[in-house]
Scaffold this motif. Structure first.
Motif: not given
Length: 68
Positions: A23-24, A28-35
């Motif tokens: 999730g972190k 930090y990769e900007g992939r909010l849905k996956e996070a």
């Protein structure tokens, strides 16, 4: 990248932390849905400490703000 590797290690050892680390990584990769998906899965782990649960909830709040 470090969080992704930590997630892989935790997953290999069947520890609960794999989802929070992933999730972190995605956050930090900007992939909010996956996070968000991974952090929500982490919250369902029965072995999560109170501190880790609080951290997950704070990260989910941060994602909610970023998604607006």
């Amino acid at each position: 990248k470090v969080y992704f590797e930590l997630g892989q290690i935790a997953s290999d050892q069947e520890l609960y932390g794999d989802q929070i680390y992933l999730g972190k990584y995605y956050l930090y990769e900007g992939r909010l849905k996956e996070a968000e998906q991974n952090l929500k899965k982490a919250l369902h782990a029965k072995t999560m400490s109170k501190k880790m649960t609080e951290e997950c909830n704070e990260l989910l709040k941060r994602i909610e703000k970023l998604a607006k």
